[in-house]
Design a protein around this motif. Structure first.
Motif, PDB file in Angstrom:
ATOM      1  N   GLU A 187       0.825  -1.216   0.000  1.00 55.72           N
ATOM      2  CA  GLU A 187       0.000   0.000   0.000  1.00 55.72           C
ATOM      3  C   GLU A 187       0.858   1.264   0.000  1.00 55.72           C
ATOM      4  O   GLU A 187       0.341   2.370   0.141  1.00 55.72           O
ATOM      5  CB  GLU A 187      -0.940  -0.030   1.218  1.00 55.72           C
ATOM      6  CG  GLU A 187      -1.923  -1.183   1.158  1.00 55.72           C
ATOM      7  CD  GLU A 187      -2.784  -1.308   2.407  1.00 55.72           C
ATOM      8  OE1 GLU A 187      -3.068  -0.287   3.053  1.00 55.72           O
ATOM      9  OE2 GLU A 187      -3.172  -2.451   2.730  1.00 55.72           O
ATOM     10  N   LYS A 188       2.177   1.069  -0.117  1.00 62.81           N
ATOM     11  CA  LYS A 188       3.131   2.205  -0.109  1.00 62.81           C
ATOM     12  C   LYS A 188       2.836   3.164   1.040  1.00 62.81           C
ATOM     13  O   LYS A 188       2.776   4.391   0.866  1.00 62.81           O
ATOM     14  CB  LYS A 188       3.122   2.930  -1.448  1.00 62.81           C
ATOM     15  CG  LYS A 188       3.647   2.077  -2.599  1.00 62.81           C
ATOM     16  CD  LYS A 188       3.999   2.954  -3.796  1.00 62.81           C
ATOM     17  CE  LYS A 188       4.644   2.172  -4.921  1.00 62.81           C
ATOM     18  NZ  LYS A 188       3.817   1.090  -5.475  1.00 62.81           N
ATOM     19  N   LEU A 189       2.617   2.613   2.225  1.00 60.88           N
ATOM     20  CA  LEU A 189       2.334   3.452   3.401  1.00 60.88           C
ATOM     21  C   LEU A 189       3.592   4.236   3.757  1.00 60.88           C
ATOM     22  O   LEU A 189       4.700   3.695   3.727  1.00 60.88           O
ATOM     23  CB  LEU A 189       1.887   2.586   4.589  1.00 60.88           C
ATOM     24  CG  LEU A 189       0.639   1.733   4.362  1.00 60.88           C
ATOM     25  CD1 LEU A 189       0.372   0.824   5.555  1.00 60.88           C
ATOM     26  CD2 LEU A 189      -0.579   2.628   4.110  1.00 60.88           C
ATOM     27  N   ALA A 190       3.399   5.492   4.108  1.00 58.01           N
ATOM     28  CA  ALA A 190       4.558   6.370   4.341  1.00 58.01           C
ATOM     29  C   ALA A 190       5.152   6.158   5.735  1.00 58.01           C
ATOM     30  O   ALA A 190       5.250   7.070   6.540  1.00 58.01           O
ATOM     31  CB  ALA A 190       4.137   7.818   4.159  1.00 58.01           C
ATOM     32  N   VAL A 191       5.545   4.914   6.007  1.00 59.85           N
ATOM     33  CA  VAL A 191       6.125   4.583   7.311  1.00 59.85           C
ATOM     34  C   VAL A 191       7.635   4.799   7.239  1.00 59.85           C
ATOM     35  O   VAL A 191       8.227   5.520   8.036  1.00 59.85           O
ATOM     36  CB  VAL A 191       5.823   3.112   7.672  1.00 59.85           C
ATOM     37  CG1 VAL A 191       6.457   2.732   8.987  1.00 59.85           C
ATOM     38  CG2 VAL A 191       4.332   2.873   7.688  1.00 59.85           C
ATOM     39  N   VAL A 192       8.244   4.129   6.289  1.00 61.10           N
ATOM     40  CA  VAL A 192       9.653   4.333   5.947  1.00 61.10           C
ATOM     41  C   VAL A 192       9.681   4.317   4.414  1.00 61.10           C
ATOM     42  O   VAL A 192       8.684   3.963   3.796  1.00 61.10           O
ATOM     43  CB  VAL A 192      10.562   3.187   6.469  1.00 61.10           C
ATOM     44  CG1 VAL A 192      10.795   3.290   7.954  1.00 61.10           C
ATOM     45  CG2 VAL A 192      10.025   1.818   6.088  1.00 61.10           C
ATOM     46  N   ASP A 193      10.806   4.679   3.790  1.00 64.54           N
ATOM     47  CA  ASP A 193      10.770   4.656   2.336  1.00 64.54           C
ATOM     48  C   ASP A 193      10.769   3.200   1.837  1.00 64.54           C
ATOM     49  O   ASP A 193      11.096   2.259   2.566  1.00 64.54           O
ATOM     50  CB  ASP A 193      11.866   5.517   1.703  1.00 64.54           C
ATOM     51  CG  ASP A 193      13.250   5.154   2.183  1.00 64.54           C
ATOM     52  OD1 ASP A 193      13.556   3.956   2.226  1.00 64.54           O
ATOM     53  OD2 ASP A 193      14.022   6.071   2.517  1.00 64.54           O
ATOM     54  N   LEU A 194      10.345   3.063   0.596  1.00 70.20           N
ATOM     55  CA  LEU A 194      10.084   1.733   0.035  1.00 70.20           C
ATOM     56  C   LEU A 194      11.336   0.853   0.044  1.00 70.20           C
ATOM     57  O   LEU A 194      11.254  -0.339   0.362  1.00 70.20           O
ATOM     58  CB  LEU A 194       9.548   1.903  -1.393  1.00 70.20           C
ATOM     59  CG  LEU A 194       8.697   0.782  -1.951  1.00 70.20           C
ATOM     60  CD1 LEU A 194       7.566   0.408  -1.014  1.00 70.20           C
ATOM     61  CD2 LEU A 194       8.137   1.197  -3.314  1.00 70.20           C
TER      62      LEU A 194
END
Ligand code: UDP
Length: 234
Positions: A187-194
């Motif tokens: 979901e490409k969640l903006a937790v850490v970069d991909l």
């Protein structure tokens, strides 16, 4: 103690407290107090610090990105030297390692060196990111955590975990207690970069994200009482 060897990631901004730039000594001293307790209890602590309190590669659109990123990496070295000194003032033994030569300021990073300093009960600062442009200190954190076989990444942030939407904009935003890393990637969640999320996924590296502003939050996490979000390896 739940974790014996941890990689603590502090953002550059975390060191600057409310000022948003440079260092806030009181904030850094408080962080060092927690690191000292962990160090005294036999927990092996490696620390990666960002550079956002001074510079980010994306800060300039006039100079070449690889040069801008070099400045960013040097900012992380400044942060690590500063925080290392604050830790020494608090009575700890420390060493700053970098992936590139900085003369006598630091020593070159290697896994063997980290083992050596841990065996001497030292706190190890992993400065200079990965040493390569187009990466971030999040990526450096994941990479180094895997290389030194840390039990977990502890990401101390200004926010107290991962939410389903921006809690500043949406009062009904819900915080995740746990979140599988595969969801962060899908979901490409903006937790850490991909790139760092993929490294964590491929190498089964768990991560705890929590607020640095909460009293004793780093110690609580190491003792298995993470009040933020635990990103699991599935
Ligand atoms: N940087 C880089 N390669 C790395 C790590 C960092 O080029 O492996 C540069 C990049 O320009 C980045 C800056 O250093 O913007 C500061 O790091 P970061 O933005 O991750 O700091 P934070 O936001 O965590 O304070």
């Amino acid at each position: 103690m739940k974790y014996k060897r941890v990689l603590l990631k502090l953002s550059g901004e975390a060191l600057s407290g409310d000022k948003g730039t440079g260092f806030d000594e009181a904030t850094c001293v408080k962080v060092a107090e927690q690191i000292k307790k962990l160090n005294e209890s036999g927990c092996e602590v490696a620390i990666v610090i960002g550079g956002g309190n001074f510079w980010r590669g994306a800060s300039s659109d006039t100079i070449q990105r690889n040069k801008a990123d070099q400045i960013g990496m040097l900012a992380t070295v400044m942060n690590c030297i500063y925080m290392s000194e604050i830790c020494r003032n608090a009575g700890m033994m420390t060493q700053v390692l970098t992936p590139f030569e900085c003369g006598s300021f630091t020593k070159l990073f290697s896994r063997d060196r980290v083992e050596k300093y841990f065996s001497k009960n030292m706190v190890v600062f992993l400065a200079g990111g990965t040493g390569h442009p187009y990466f971030s200190t999040d990526t450096a954190t994941a990479l180094r955590a895997v290389e030194i076989q840390a039990d977990v990444i502890l990401a101390a942030k200004s926010i107290d975990g991962v939410y389903d939407k921006d809690p500043e904009k949406y009062p009904d935003a819900k915080k995740y207690d746990t979140l599988p890393i595969s969801r962060v990637i899908d979901e490409k969640l903006a937790v850490v970069d991909l790139a760092s999320a993929v490294l964590c996924y491929e190498n089964k590296m768990p991560m705890c994200l929590f607020s640095l502003n909460e009293e004793n939050s780093i110690i609580n996490c190491v003792e298995g009482r993470c009040t933020g979000t635990t990103v699991t390896t599935d």
